[in-house]
Design an enzyme around this catalytic site. Structure first.
Site, mmCIF file in Angstrom:
data_model
loop_
_atom_site.group_PDB
_atom_site.id
_atom_site.type_symbol
_atom_site.label_atom_id
_atom_site.label_comp_id
_atom_site.label_asym_id
_atom_site.label_seq_id
_atom_site.Cartn_x
_atom_site.Cartn_y
_atom_site.Cartn_z
ATOM 1 N N PHE A 290 0.855 -1.186 0.000
ATOM 2 C CA PHE A 290 0.000 0.000 0.000
ATOM 3 C C PHE A 290 0.892 1.238 0.000
ATOM 4 O O PHE A 290 1.807 1.351 0.820
ATOM 5 C CB PHE A 290 -0.909 0.028 1.221
ATOM 6 C CG PHE A 290 -1.983 -1.025 1.246
ATOM 7 C CD1 PHE A 290 -2.321 -1.748 0.109
ATOM 8 C CD2 PHE A 290 -2.690 -1.292 2.421
ATOM 9 C CE1 PHE A 290 -3.322 -2.707 0.133
ATOM 10 C CE2 PHE A 290 -3.695 -2.241 2.459
ATOM 11 C CZ PHE A 290 -4.009 -2.952 1.315
ATOM 12 N N CYS A 291 0.613 2.173 -0.913
ATOM 13 C CA CYS A 291 1.329 3.438 -0.974
ATOM 14 C C CYS A 291 2.833 3.183 -1.110
ATOM 15 O O CYS A 291 3.254 2.492 -2.026
ATOM 16 C CB CYS A 291 0.992 4.289 0.246
ATOM 17 S SG CYS A 291 1.454 6.031 0.092
#
Length: 331
Positions: free
Chosen positions: A113-114
């Site tokens: 994520f990210c």
């Protein structure tokens, strides 16, 4: 519980020092909450948070997380989630990188994520693969991990067993995509309704990237830029800009390249698209009017240029960024 299986799909989430709380929350919200409204015999997933130490400080020291499993919990997971953290140039701990490599070696699915993609790249599991990360960190990612094929414009990238999401909110896009892959569209739509989040978002990161007005170190370009910005609706050409600057088109081209890193025509088109975006944001719905006022000529050209620059059609851009029903229009 995967389709055709009586056992819930096991998800391990690595929470490292400095991890962003939002992304840990996304993982637990997507995969950890019970869904009694679905009427299923069991949970969709079984989630465990695991950390390299007994107590881990979250990003900016907002809080410390304790009571988690040790990192060897990843060895029993079907999916490993690696959230991001802001200090991406600081190496991850050897234990975290080893857990990622072990998970990859046994063939389990891995998500980032990210900026969690930095950890995957540091572990070496992204070499030669496509991946994405938050647009603010794209250049740093390229410099640190040149063997990864970065795609900075998309919300997430699916490379089979390894999937990477762009920004923090894009973790929701990727998570819902996986719920759809694992359990079908009907269940994914039900989860998205529970989240009050779109099951599928159009466009990519380009629509969110900041487009600040570039600094002009040489004042020779300043006046012609200001002059052109006041006349974007007129049929300006590069020759017109050069004449206004009292230089040849070749000289103007060289100055734009040197000072702004682009060509006069590309800059002019970008300014026109930016003006079109502002007009749509302010509530103008007539595409022919927008196209005329920003100098793009026709609605068809406006559609093509806007999609190229933002990844969205004018109607999608209006839904995303235009005034909501009942809001006053901005003049």
């Amino acid at each position: 519980m995967a389709q055709g299986s009586s056992q819930p799909h096991r998800v391990a989430v690595i929470v490292d020092e400095g991890t962003n709380p939002f992304e840990v929350g996304v993982a637990t919200e997507l995969f950890g909450l019970p869904r009694p409204e679905l009427g299923l015999p069991g949970p969709l997933y079984e989630v465990v948070l695991c950390t390299p130490t007994r107590a881990v400080r979250m990003n900016h020291g907002f809080f410390t997380i304790t009571g988690t499993a040790e990192l060897d919990a990843v060895d029993g997971a079907d999916t490993l989630v690696v959230p991001g953290r802001p200090d991406n140039v600081v190496p991850r701990s050897a234990d975290v990188l080893d857990a990622i490599r072990r998970t990859h070696a046994r063939g389990a699915r891995i998500l980032s994520f990210c900026t969690g993609s930095f950890a995957l790249a540091e572990a070496g599991v992204l070499d030669g693969l496509r991946a994405t990360t938050h647009w603010m960190w794209a250049e740093a990612f390229r410099e640190l991990h040149p063997r990864v094929r970065l795609e900075p414009d998309v919300l997430f990238v699916d490379e089979g067993r390894i999937l990477t999401a762009a920004g923090s909110a894009a973790a929701l896009d990727l998570g819902l995509y996986l719920v759809r892959q694992d359990h079908g569209a009907e269940i994914a739509n039900a989860v998205s309704r529970r989240l009050v989040f779109a099951a599928h978002r159009d466009g990519g990161q380009r629509q969110f990237v900041e487009r600040p007005v570039p600094e002009v170190p040489d004042e020779s370009l300043g006046p012609v830029i200001a002059w052109a910005q006041e006349r974007l609706g007129e049929p300006l050409t590069v020759a017109d800009l050069a004449a206004r600057a009292a230089v040849s088109p070749a000289t103007l081209h060289r100055r734009f390249r040197t000072q702004l890193g682009t060509t006069p025509l590309t800059w002019l088109t970008g300014e026109r698209v930016a003006l079109a975006c502002r007009l749509i944001e302010r509530g103008e719905e007539r595409l022919d009017v927008v196209a005329a006022r920003c100098g793009l000529g026709t609605a068809a050209n406006l559609r093509a240029r806007l999609r190229r620059e933002t990844g969205l059609s004018p109607s999608d851009y209006r839904r995303r960024f235009g005034p909501r029903a009942g809001e006053p229009l901005v003049s």
